[in-house]
Design a protein around this motif. Structure first.
Motif, PDB file in Angstrom:
ATOM      1  N   ARG A 363       0.807  -1.220   0.000  1.00 37.67           N
ATOM      2  CA  ARG A 363       0.000   0.000   0.000  1.00 37.67           C
ATOM      3  C   ARG A 363       0.843   1.274   0.000  1.00 37.67           C
ATOM      4  NH1 ARG A 363      -3.384  -0.274   5.440  1.00 37.67           N
ATOM      5  NH2 ARG A 363      -3.634  -2.430   4.708  1.00 37.67           N
ATOM      6  N   ASN A 364       2.125   1.190   0.429  1.00 39.44           N
ATOM      7  CA  ASN A 364       2.994   2.367   0.473  1.00 39.44           C
ATOM      8  C   ASN A 364       3.932   2.458  -0.728  1.00 39.44           C
ATOM      9  OD1 ASN A 364       2.115   3.442   3.040  1.00 39.44           O
ATOM     10  ND2 ASN A 364       3.117   1.690   3.980  1.00 39.44           N
ATOM     11  N   THR A 365       3.752   1.605  -1.711  1.00 36.09           N
ATOM     12  CA  THR A 365       4.595   1.640  -2.911  1.00 36.09           C
ATOM     13  C   THR A 365       4.219   2.838  -3.784  1.00 36.09           C
ATOM     14  OG1 THR A 365       4.800  -0.767  -2.911  1.00 36.09           O
ATOM     15  CG2 THR A 365       5.291   0.364  -4.971  1.00 36.09           C
ATOM     16  N   ASP A 366       5.222   3.537  -4.268  1.00 34.84           N
ATOM     17  CA  ASP A 366       5.001   4.653  -5.198  1.00 34.84           C
ATOM     18  C   ASP A 366       5.028   4.084  -6.618  1.00 34.84           C
ATOM     19  OD1 ASP A 366       5.032   6.889  -6.804  1.00 34.84           O
ATOM     20  OD2 ASP A 366       6.456   7.999  -5.558  1.00 34.84           O
ATOM     21  N   TRP A 367       3.845   3.771  -7.148  1.00 31.26           N
ATOM     22  CA  TRP A 367       3.770   3.108  -8.448  1.00 31.26           C
ATOM     23  C   TRP A 367       4.180   4.032  -9.590  1.00 31.26           C
ATOM     24  CZ3 TRP A 367       3.762  -1.807  -9.545  1.00 31.26           C
ATOM     25  CH2 TRP A 367       3.351  -2.720  -8.559  1.00 31.26           C
ATOM     26  N   ASP A 368       3.923   5.318  -9.482  1.00 33.28           N
ATOM     27  CA  ASP A 368       4.373   6.236 -10.536  1.00 33.28           C
ATOM     28  C   ASP A 368       5.894   6.174 -10.675  1.00 33.28           C
ATOM     29  OD1 ASP A 368       1.821   7.049 -11.125  1.00 33.28           O
ATOM     30  OD2 ASP A 368       1.874   8.792  -9.788  1.00 33.28           O
ATOM     31  N   PHE A 369       6.589   6.181  -9.539  1.00 32.86           N
ATOM     32  CA  PHE A 369       8.054   6.090  -9.575  1.00 32.86           C
ATOM     33  C   PHE A 369       8.502   4.720 -10.080  1.00 32.86           C
ATOM     34  CE2 PHE A 369      11.545   4.140  -7.184  1.00 32.86           C
ATOM     35  CZ  PHE A 369      12.617   4.831  -7.742  1.00 32.86           C
ATOM     36  N   LEU A 370       7.900   3.631  -9.550  1.00 33.72           N
ATOM     37  CA  LEU A 370       8.344   2.285  -9.896  1.00 33.72           C
ATOM     38  C   LEU A 370       8.117   1.983 -11.370  1.00 33.72           C
ATOM     39  CD1 LEU A 370       9.627  -0.197  -8.632  1.00 33.72           C
ATOM     40  CD2 LEU A 370       7.345  -1.059  -8.090  1.00 33.72           C
ATOM     41  N   ASN A 371       7.034   2.504 -11.945  1.00 32.92           N
ATOM     42  CA  ASN A 371       6.777   2.290 -13.371  1.00 32.92           C
ATOM     43  C   ASN A 371       7.839   2.969 -14.237  1.00 32.92           C
ATOM     44  OD1 ASN A 371       4.470   0.848 -12.736  1.00 32.92           O
ATOM     45  ND2 ASN A 371       3.098   2.603 -12.995  1.00 32.92           N
ATOM     46  N   ARG A 372       8.332   4.104 -13.771  1.00 32.34           N
ATOM     47  CA  ARG A 372       9.373   4.812 -14.533  1.00 32.34           C
ATOM     48  C   ARG A 372      10.752   4.192 -14.329  1.00 32.34           C
ATOM     49  NH1 ARG A 372       6.922   9.272 -12.031  1.00 32.34           N
ATOM     50  NH2 ARG A 372       8.807   9.494 -10.744  1.00 32.34           N
ATOM     51  N   ALA A 373      11.004   3.639 -13.144  1.00 30.32           N
ATOM     52  CA  ALA A 373      12.353   3.190 -12.781  1.00 30.32           C
ATOM     53  C   ALA A 373      12.728   1.854 -13.409  1.00 30.32           C
ATOM     54  CB  ALA A 373      12.479   3.104 -11.268  1.00 30.32           C
ATOM     55  N   GLN A 374      11.776   1.069 -13.845  1.00 30.60           N
ATOM     56  CA  GLN A 374      12.080  -0.226 -14.471  1.00 30.60           C
ATOM     57  C   GLN A 374      11.027  -0.505 -15.550  1.00 30.60           C
ATOM     58  OE1 GLN A 374       9.869  -3.091 -13.768  1.00 30.60           O
ATOM     59  NE2 GLN A 374       8.537  -1.512 -12.869  1.00 30.60           N
ATOM     60  N   LYS A 379       1.935  -0.809 -13.229  1.00 29.17           N
ATOM     61  CA  LYS A 379       0.600  -0.869 -12.645  1.00 29.17           C
ATOM     62  C   LYS A 379       0.130   0.560 -12.405  1.00 29.17           C
ATOM     63  CE  LYS A 379      -1.828  -3.539  -9.110  1.00 29.17           C
ATOM     64  NZ  LYS A 379      -1.677  -4.485  -7.986  1.00 29.17           N
ATOM     65  N   LYS A 380      -1.152   0.805 -12.665  1.00 33.57           N
ATOM     66  CA  LYS A 380      -1.690   2.135 -12.432  1.00 33.57           C
ATOM     67  C   LYS A 380      -1.754   2.416 -10.938  1.00 33.57           C
ATOM     68  CE  LYS A 380      -4.461   2.561 -16.634  1.00 33.57           C
ATOM     69  NZ  LYS A 380      -5.830   2.768 -17.184  1.00 33.57           N
ATOM     70  N   LYS A 381      -1.423   3.646 -10.571  1.00 35.11           N
ATOM     71  CA  LYS A 381      -1.442   4.032  -9.169  1.00 35.11           C
ATOM     72  C   LYS A 381      -2.871   4.048  -8.648  1.00 35.11           C
ATOM     73  CE  LYS A 381       0.039   7.648  -5.968  1.00 35.11           C
ATOM     74  NZ  LYS A 381       0.720   8.948  -5.814  1.00 35.11           N
ATOM     75  N   SER A 382      -3.052   3.516  -7.441  1.00 35.39           N
ATOM     76  CA  SER A 382      -4.377   3.494  -6.827  1.00 35.39           C
ATOM     77  C   SER A 382      -4.212   3.580  -5.316  1.00 35.39           C
ATOM     78  CB  SER A 382      -5.135   2.214  -7.197  1.00 35.39           C
ATOM     79  OG  SER A 382      -6.346   2.118  -6.480  1.00 35.39           O
ATOM     80  N   ASN A 383      -5.153   4.256  -4.676  1.00 35.90           N
ATOM     81  CA  ASN A 383      -5.139   4.350  -3.219  1.00 35.90           C
ATOM     82  C   ASN A 383      -5.949   3.236  -2.565  1.00 35.90           C
ATOM     83  OD1 ASN A 383      -3.562   6.720  -3.227  1.00 35.90           O
ATOM     84  ND2 ASN A 383      -5.402   7.979  -3.558  1.00 35.90           N
ATOM     85  N   LEU A 384      -6.534   2.373  -3.385  1.00 37.01           N
ATOM     86  CA  LEU A 384      -7.362   1.291  -2.868  1.00 37.01           C
ATOM     87  C   LEU A 384      -6.548   0.005  -2.782  1.00 37.01           C
ATOM     88  CD1 LEU A 384     -10.634   1.905  -4.932  1.00 37.01           C
ATOM     89  CD2 LEU A 384     -10.111   2.681  -2.613  1.00 37.01           C
ATOM     90  N   THR A 385      -6.821  -0.786  -1.781  1.00 38.88           N
ATOM     91  CA  THR A 385      -6.191  -2.103  -1.643  1.00 38.88           C
ATOM     92  C   THR A 385      -7.266  -3.164  -1.483  1.00 38.88           C
ATOM     93  OG1 THR A 385      -6.001  -1.901   0.759  1.00 38.88           O
ATOM     94  CG2 THR A 385      -4.123  -1.153  -0.561  1.00 38.88           C
ATOM     95  N   GLU A 386      -6.910  -4.402  -1.770  1.00 35.13           N
ATOM     96  CA  GLU A 386      -7.814  -5.530  -1.592  1.00 35.13           C
ATOM     97  C   GLU A 386      -7.048  -6.691  -0.977  1.00 35.13           C
ATOM     98  OE1 GLU A 386      -9.338  -7.013  -5.270  1.00 35.13           O
ATOM     99  OE2 GLU A 386      -7.428  -6.763  -6.334  1.00 35.13           O
TER     100      GLU A 386
END
Length: 673
Positions: A363-374, A379-386
Motif C-alpha cells: 500500500r505504500n509503494t510509489d507506483w508512478d516512480f516504480l513504473n518509470r524506474a524499471q 501498474k496504475k497508481k491506486s489508493n485502494l487495496t484488496e
C-alpha cells in the motif's frame, strides 16, 4: 386425513364387490366368498394408492465401544515384547464375555493412528498423543473404553500426559517391558547448526540426563573418527540429574563432516544405545549476503530476515535507501521493500551492475516512480487495496518448490488494479480474490538480460510465517520455500537441464529423499521423462537403482530403506546422455532404541488423568474383570421410532396377488370364467 381416505377406500371397495357380485341370483356362500375376496383386493390396491404412513418403534441394545490400541513401533521389538503383545491380543479377542458386552475395534499406532491390527513393529516414531486425539474424534459422543498396549515411550509429538488431561473416555494402559528402574546415562538432546563456515568455529550443545538412585561419575566426549576433539568429566546424583554441555569445534575442512558424541556408560548400565549420538555439519566456503532496503518499518522485514537466516550460510543486512550505492556489489541479492522515489539512486545502480532483485510492493509503494524506474512490469497508481490469497501454480518449473498450503494462508494487502508485464515471466502464485482463483500473478519470477528477479505484489507476508508456525509448531515450510526462492535469485549460474536437490546428511530418523527436475531443450519442465537414481554405499562395489516418481513439477526418490553410511548417487535420464551425481550421509540413530524399560510413571499419569488404571501383561484377567464390572460400560437399551410408508410393506403386494389369484381360481373351478 389418512383415516378419512381409508374409510372412503373401504366404502369404494365394498361398492365394487356389490356391483360385481350383488346382482347374482341367490346369496350362496360362493358369491359371498367371491365378493369378500374382491373387497379385499380392491381395498388393498386403494390402500397402496393412499399410501398411509405408520410409526414403527424399534427397541435395541447399544453396547459400549472398546478401542484397543497397539504400539507398532520398533521399540517393542527392541524390548523383545512381540510375543507378549500377541498373547494379550489373543486373550482379549477370545473372551466371549467381552465380545458380548463391547463393540471391539482394533487400531495400531506409531507416528499416526491406523485402523486394524496388522503389526510389524517397525515404525520409527511413536506419537501416542496424536493417536489419542484422533481416537477422541472417532468416538466423540460414544460410551468408550480404551486399552493402550505400549511401553509408554513416546519419541515424537506432544507429551501424551498433557493430551490426557480431561480426556473424555477412560484409558487402561497395558505396560510392556521391564518396569524396574536401572541406572541409565543418556544423551537426551543434541543441538548443532547444519552449516558452518570454513576455518570458523561452530557451537555444539548437548543435554545429558541420568536415571538412578546413587551418585555416579562418567566422561563426556566428542570424537571425529578416532580423534577426541572435546572431553569433560560429568557427575550426577538423585539431586543433579541433568547437565548442559556447550562447546565450540573447529570447521577445519570443507564438505560434510561427521562426529560422534558419547557419554561413557556406567559399569552396570543395561541400555547403552542412548549413550551416543552421531551428528554432522556441512562446511562451506562461501556465504550468501542479502540486502533488504526499506524506507519504512514493517513486520515483513523481520519475517524475511529470520526466514532467510534460518539457513546459516545466509546473512541479511538491513538498510535505508540512502546507503552508499558502491556497497551494493557486496551482496548477491537485493530485496526492495515497497520502493518509492527515495530508491532512485539504488535502482539506477542495480540496473547498471546487473544485480538480481526481489521486489515486494504494497500500500505504500510509489507506483508512478516504480513504473518509470524499471520496464519489466507496471501498474496504475491506486489508493485502494484488496485482500488477496495465493493460489499455487503446480506447473511452475523454474526451480523445484512445494505448495506449503498457500490457499488457506491469510490474505495479503494488494494494491487494486491489473498488472502489465513486459518481459517473459513464470508465475509461482496466482491471486485468489474472495476465494475465486484468477490468472493474475501474485508472486512471479523473471529472467532478462542475464539478470534474475522476483516480484511479490502484496504486503503482510509475516502472516504467512506465523500461519506456518500455528499449523506446524515451527517455521520450516515457509523458511524452506523462501530459501529456495532466495537460492535461485542469489545465483546467476546457468541452469542445467537436469537439476537435483538433496540434503548432505540425514539424521537417521527423518525420510531420506532426493528430488530432481528435468527440462527439455527449451528449458521447459518435462513431465514425460523416465528418471532413475543409482545409489552406492561407500563400502559396496554394486549399487541399487530406484525409479524416480513424478510429484507435480519434480521427480522424487524415497531412499528411507537405506541403512546408515556414506552414499554416492547418480541420477540418469533414460534415452538421454544426461546425468547428475552427488553424495550424502545417513547418520546412525534409532530414537526408538533410546529406552530400556517401560515409562510406567507416564502411563500411570495417563490412566489417572482419564479415569482408567494401569495393568501389566500378567494382569489381563484383572483388566477384563475391571471392564466387565465397571458401571460406566453397561449396555444401554434404546428405542428408535421410524415412520414407514405402507408402500414399503412388500407383504401387502403379496396379499393383493393372493386375493386376485384365489378369486380367479375359484371362479375357474366353478366354471364362471
Amino acid at each position: 386425513m389418512s383415516v378419512l381416505y381409508i374409510i372412503l377406500a373401504g366404502i369404494l371397495a365394498l361398492l365394487a364387490a356389490i356391483f360385481q357380485y350383488g346382482k347374482a341370483k341367490g346369496k350362496s356362500k360362493g358369491n359371498l366368498l367371491f365378493a369378500f375376496l374382491r373387497f379385499l383386493s380392491v381395498f388393498s390396491i386403494l390402500l397402496l394408492l393412499i399410501n398411509p404412513k405408520f410409526k414403527k418403534v424399534t427397541v435395541y441394545q447399544e453396547n459400549p465401544a472398546l478401542a484397543i490400541l497397539t504400539d507398532n513401533s520398533s521399540s517393542i521389538a527392541f524390548l523383545e515384547q512381540q510375543e507378549k503383545v500377541n498373547d494379550i491380543l489373543t486373550a482379549l479377542e477370545n473372551d466371549q464375555e467381552l465380545k458380548e458386552r463391547f463393540s471391539i475395534d482394533h487400531y495400531t499406532f506409531g507416528e499416526t493412528l491406523k485402523n486394524g491390527r496388522a503389526l510389524t513393529f517397525g515404525e520409527g516414531r511413536t506419537d501416542l498423543s496424536e493417536s489419542l486425539s484422533s481416537l477422541k474424534d472417532i468416538y466423540r459422543g460414544k460410551n468408550t473404553a480404551t486399552i493402550v498396549i505400549t511401553d509408554g515411550n513416546q519419541t515424537y509429538g506432544e507429551d501424551y500426559t498433557y493430551t490426557s488431561l480431561n480426556y473424555p473416555t477412560p484409558v487402561f494402559p497395558v505396560a510392556l517391558g521391564d518396569t524396574a528402574t536401572y541406572d541409565d546415562l543418556k544423551i537426551s538432546r543434541l543441538n548443532v547448526n547444519r552449516y558452518a563456515y570454513f576455518r570458523n568455529k561452530f557451537p555444539v550443545e548437548v543435554i545429558l540426563n541420568y536415571d538412578g538412585e546413587a551418585p555416579v561419575n562418567s566422561t563426556f566426549r566428542i570424537l571425529s573418527g578416532n580423534r577426541t576433539l572435546f572431553r569433560k568429566a560429568v557427575h550426577f546424583s538423585p539431586e543433579h540429574r541433568s547437565e548442559i554441555i556447550q562447546t565450540h569445534l573447529d570447521a577445519e575442512t570443507r564438505g560434510v563432516l561427521t562426529f560422534r558424541a558419547e557419554v561413557l556408560p556406567l559399569e552396570n548400565e543395561r541400555n547403552t544405545r542412548n549413550n551416543h549420538k552421531a551428528f554432522g555439519i556441512e562446511v562451506i566456503d562461501q556465504k550468501t549476503e542479502v540486502l533488504i532496503i526499506s524506507d519504512m518499518p514493517h513486520p515483513d522485514i523481520g519475517a524475511l530476515k529470520r526466514g532467510i537466516e534460518s539457513n546459516e550460510e545466509r546473512t541479511v543486512t538491513l538498510s535505508k535507501p540512502d546507503l552508499n550505492i558502491n556497497k551494493l556489489n557486496d551482496f548477491q541479492l537485493v530485496i526492495l521493500y515497497q520502493p518509492n522515489a527515495s530508491f532512485a539512486n539504488v535502482l539506477r545502480e542495480l540496473s547498471k551492475i546487473g544485480k538480481n532483485t526481489f521486489t515486494i510492493t504494497g500500500r505504500n509503494t510509489d507506483w508512478d516512480f516504480l513504473n518509470r524506474a524499471q520496464d519489466i512490469f507496471s501498474k496504475k497508481k491506486s489508493n485502494l487495496t484488496e485482500e488477496v490469497q495465493g493460489s499455487y501454480n503446480e506447473s511452475y518449473s523454474i526451480f523445484a518448490t512445494d505448495n506449503i498450503g498457500f490457499s488457506h494462508y491469510p490474505p495479503l494487502q494488494v494494491t487494486f488494479g491489473d498488472i502489465d508485464l513486459n518481459a517473459p515471466y513464470e508465475t509461482i502464485l496466482y491471486q485468489k480474490v474472495k476465494g475465486v482463483p484468477t490468472e493474475t500473478p501474485l508472486l512471479f519470477t523473471v529472467e532478462k538480460d542475464h539478470k534474475r528477479g522476483a516480484v511479490l505484489l502484496g504486503q503482510d507476508i509475516w502472516k504467512w510465517r506465523m500461519q506456518d508456525y500455528r499449523e506446524n509448531k515451527n517455521n520450516e515450510k515457509f523458511d524452506k520455500f523462501l530459501g529456495k526462492l532466495i537460492f535461485y535469485l542469489a545465483s546467476n549460474q546457468k541452469r542445467d537441464r537436469l537439476e537435483t536437490d538433496y540434503e548432505t546428511f540425514y539424521d537417521g530418523s527423518s525420510p531420506v529423499t532426493v528430488t530432481a527436475q528435468y527440462f527439455d531443450r527449451n528449458y521447459l519442465f518435462n513431465p514425460e521423462a523416465s528418471l532413475r537414481i543409482t545409489v552406492k554405499k561407500e563400502s559396496d562395489t554394486s549399487g541399487r537403482t530406484y525409479p524416480m516418481l513424478l510429484r507435480n513439477n519434480y521427480y522424487e526418490a524415497d531412499l528411507s530403506d537405506l541403512e546408515a553410511g556414506q552414499y554416492t548417487f547418480t541420477v540418469r535420464v533414460e534415452g538421454e546422455n544426461i546425468q547428475r551425481s552427488g553424495q550424502f550421509r545417513i547418520l546412525e540413530f534409532d530414537i526408538e532404541q533410546q529406552y530400556g524399560s517401560a515409562a510406567i510413571g507416564k502411563l500411570q499419569t495417563l490412566a489417572r488423568n482419564s479415569g482408567g488404571k494401569v495393568f501389566y501383561h500378567t494382569d489381563i484377567e484383572n483388566l477384563k474383570t475391571r471392564l466387565m464390572e465397571d458401571e460406566r460400560f453397561k449396555p444401554v437399551q434404546k428405542s428408535k421410532e421410524n415412520t414407514v410408508p405402507l408402500v414399503d410393506w412388500k407383504i401387502l403386494l403379496f396379499l393383493i396377488a393372493l386375493f386376485l389369484t384365489a378369486e380367479w381360481f375359484l371362479r375357474k373351478y366353478r366354471g364362471l370364467v
